[in-house]
Design an enzyme around this catalytic site. Structure first.
Site, mmCIF file in Angstrom:
data_model
loop_
_atom_site.group_PDB
_atom_site.id
_atom_site.type_symbol
_atom_site.label_atom_id
_atom_site.label_comp_id
_atom_site.label_asym_id
_atom_site.label_seq_id
_atom_site.Cartn_x
_atom_site.Cartn_y
_atom_site.Cartn_z
ATOM 1 N N CYS A 115 0.830 -1.218 0.000
ATOM 2 C CA CYS A 115 0.000 0.000 0.000
ATOM 3 C C CYS A 115 0.860 1.263 0.000
ATOM 4 O O CYS A 115 0.323 2.381 -0.099
ATOM 5 C CB CYS A 115 -0.916 0.030 1.225
ATOM 6 S SG CYS A 115 -1.841 -1.481 1.482
ATOM 7 N N GLU B 34 -26.633 11.975 10.889
ATOM 8 C CA GLU B 34 -25.818 12.764 11.815
ATOM 9 C C GLU B 34 -24.313 12.507 11.681
ATOM 10 O O GLU B 34 -23.490 13.438 11.748
ATOM 11 C CB GLU B 34 -26.275 12.482 13.264
ATOM 12 C CG GLU B 34 -25.545 13.240 14.341
ATOM 13 C CD GLU B 34 -25.864 14.738 14.382
ATOM 14 O OE1 GLU B 34 -26.757 15.185 13.623
ATOM 15 O OE2 GLU B 34 -25.195 15.450 15.160
ATOM 16 N N HIS C 117 -12.860 -4.603 -2.631
ATOM 17 C CA HIS C 117 -11.569 -4.642 -1.936
ATOM 18 C C HIS C 117 -11.632 -3.935 -0.574
ATOM 19 O O HIS C 117 -11.378 -4.556 0.453
ATOM 20 C CB HIS C 117 -10.518 -3.987 -2.865
ATOM 21 C CG HIS C 117 -9.132 -3.943 -2.317
ATOM 22 N ND1 HIS C 117 -8.015 -3.873 -3.120
ATOM 23 C CD2 HIS C 117 -8.648 -3.897 -1.044
ATOM 24 C CE1 HIS C 117 -6.930 -3.825 -2.374
ATOM 25 N NE2 HIS C 117 -7.282 -3.840 -1.107
HETATM 26 C C1 LIG Z 1 -5.136 -10.268 2.235
HETATM 27 S S1 LIG Z 1 -3.798 -9.740 1.260
HETATM 28 C C2 LIG Z 1 -4.169 -8.059 0.991
HETATM 29 C C3 LIG Z 1 -3.117 -7.306 0.229
HETATM 30 O O1 LIG Z 1 -3.022 -7.785 -1.066
HETATM 31 C C4 LIG Z 1 -3.464 -5.844 0.180
HETATM 32 O O2 LIG Z 1 -4.762 -5.660 -0.352
HETATM 33 C C5 LIG Z 1 -3.399 -5.133 1.499
HETATM 34 O O3 LIG Z 1 -4.276 -4.383 1.853
HETATM 35 C C6 LIG Z 1 -2.253 -5.295 2.414
HETATM 36 O O4 LIG Z 1 -1.030 -5.294 1.754
HETATM 37 P P1 LIG Z 1 0.318 -5.400 2.600
HETATM 38 O O5 LIG Z 1 1.405 -5.399 1.582
HETATM 39 O O6 LIG Z 1 0.262 -6.667 3.423
HETATM 40 O O7 LIG Z 1 0.337 -4.190 3.523
HETATM 41 ZN ZN LIG Z 2 -5.849 -3.928 0.464
#
Ligand SMILES: CSC[C@@H](O)[C@@H](O)C(=O)COP(=O)(O)O
Ligand SMILES: [Zn+2]
Length: 302
Positions: A149, A197, A254
Site C-alpha cells: 500500500c 448525523e 476490496h
Molecule cells: C489479504 S492480502 C491483501 C493485500 O493484497 C493488500 O490488499 C493489502 O491491503 C495489504 O497489503 P500489505 O502489503 O500486506 O500491507
Molecule cells: Zn488492500
C-alpha cells in the site's frame, strides 16, 4: 547491513536508496513543505552516509511516547483488527510526521506488529528518483518488504498533505461497492448519502473550514480493483483529482482508503465512514434510500 528492499546505500548527507523493486510501481513525489502532523517526540532523521550507518537508524522507531508513529501504527492496527478492518494481513495504516513516513511491513498480521517492524522513509527523498522502482528508506527491519500500500499512502501524503492514511478491508466497505455494482454501470462510481448525523464526522475538504453538516451529501468515489495493490495508485490519484474535497476512496470488491490531516482526523473519518457504510447496507436491506430530501428543522424561537 541488512539486505532486501530497505537496505541502505547512499552518498553522505543524502537519504538512503534501496535496490530496484521491479514488483512495485512507485509515484514520483512533488514535495511541498508540510507542517508536522503529530505532537509526538519523533527524533529527527539525520541524513547519513549509510555505509557508516551501522544502526540502520533504529532510533527512528524507538520512543516511550505512545503517540510516536512507530508505536501508534501497531496499536491502531491492533484496534482496527477487532473491527475486521485489517484481518488476514489485509489493510493497514501509515503515519507521516513532517518529512518522515512510517510504513508497516507487507503480508504480516497487522494486529501483532511491533514498533521495530516499521519502515521509515523520507518523503522529500522520494522526489525525482531516477528509477521509479527505487524507493528511499531511512530505516528498514531485517527481512521482509514494506507494505504494498506504500505508493497509495504516499499519494495521500504528497497530494493531500495528509498526516495519516488508513486502508481497511472492512466488509461494510466491500458490500457498499457490491451494492453500487448491482445498480449497474454509471451508477457504481460514487457512494452518496445525506441526512445522517454521522456525516458531521467529515471535513468539508482540504483547505476548507469546518465539517460537513447533517443535511450535506457525503460523496465517496469508487475505483476499480486491480490484481496488484500498487497498480491502484494511478486510479486513486485520478479520483483525488476528480474529487478534490474527498478524504476517502472506495476500491471495488476490496475496501477503502481514508486519510486525514492527522491521526485523529483520519481515524475519526474512517470510523464515521465505516458507520455510514454499515448503515447504508442495512438501509438497502430495508429498502430505504441513501439520499433523501428532508426539510431543515429550524431552532425554536425564544
Ligand atoms: C489479504 S492480502 C491483501 C493485500 O493484497 C493488500 O490488499 C493489502 O491491503 C495489504 O497489503 P500489505 O502489503 O500486506 O500491507
Ligand atoms: Zn488492500
Amino acid at each position: 547491513m541488512p539486505s532486501g528492499p530497505g537496505s541502505t546505500t547512499g552518498a553522505p548527507n543524502a537519504p538512503s536508496i534501496g535496490p530496484a523493486r521491479p514488483d512495485i510501481d512507485i509515484i514520483i513525489i512533488t514535495t511541498t513543505t508540510m507542517a508536522p502532523t503529530c505532537s509526538c517526540t519523533t527524533a529527527t532523521a539525520t541524513a547519513t552516509n549509510n555505509d557508516n550507518n551501522t544502526n540502520n537508524n533504529d532510533h527512528l522507531v524507538q520512543s516511550d511516547d505512545p503517540n510516536h508513529p512507530a508505536n501508534l501504527i501497531p496499536s491502531l492496527c491492533a484496534k482496527f483488527w477487532t473491527l475486521g478492518w485489517v484481518t488476514g494481513t489485509g489493510g493497514g495504516a501509515s503515519i507521516r510526521n513532517d518529512d518522515l513516513v512510517y510504513i508497516a511491513p507487507s503480508g504480516v498480521q497487522k494486529e501483532l506488529m511491533k514498533p521495530s517492524d516499521m519502515y521509515v522513509l523520507s518523503l522529500e527523498a522520494q522526489n525525482g528518483l531516477a528509477d521509479r522502482r527505487q524507493r528511499v528508506y531511512l530505516r528498514s527491519p531485517p527481512g521482509g518488504r514494506p507494505s504494498q500500500c506504500t505508493p497509495l499512502f504516499l499519494a495521500a501524503f504528497t497530494r493531500r498533505g495528509a498526516g495519516c492514511c488508513i486502508h481497511t478491508h472492512s466488509q461494510w466497505a466491500v458490500l457498499v461497492t457490491l451494492l453500487l455494482e448491482a445498480e449497474g454501470p454509471g451508477k457504481d462510481r460514487e457512494f452518496r448519502i445525506n441526512n445522517i448525523e454521522q456525516i458531521k464526522g467529515f471535513g468539508r475538504g482540504p483547505g476548507k473550514t469546518g465539517n460537513l453538516g447533517y443535511h450535506d451529501t457525503l460523496v465517496i468515489p469508487v475505483i476499480e480493483n486491480t490484481a496488484h495493490e500498487e497498480d491502484l495508485t494511478e486510479y486513486l490519484e485520478e479520483a483525488m483529482e476528480k474529487y478534490p474535497d474527498t478524504y476517502a476512496v472506495l476500491v471495488r470488491r476490496h475496501g477503502v482508503y481514508v486519510w486525514g490531516e492527522n491521526v485523529h482526523k483520519a481515524k475519526t473519518q474512517c470510523e464515521s465512514l465505516d458507520y455510514l457504510f454499515q448503515l447504508a447496507v442495512e438501509m438497502k436491506r430495508l429498502n430505504l434510500p441513501w439520499v433523501t430530501e428532508i426539510e431543515e428543522v429550524k431552532p425554536r424561537g425564544p
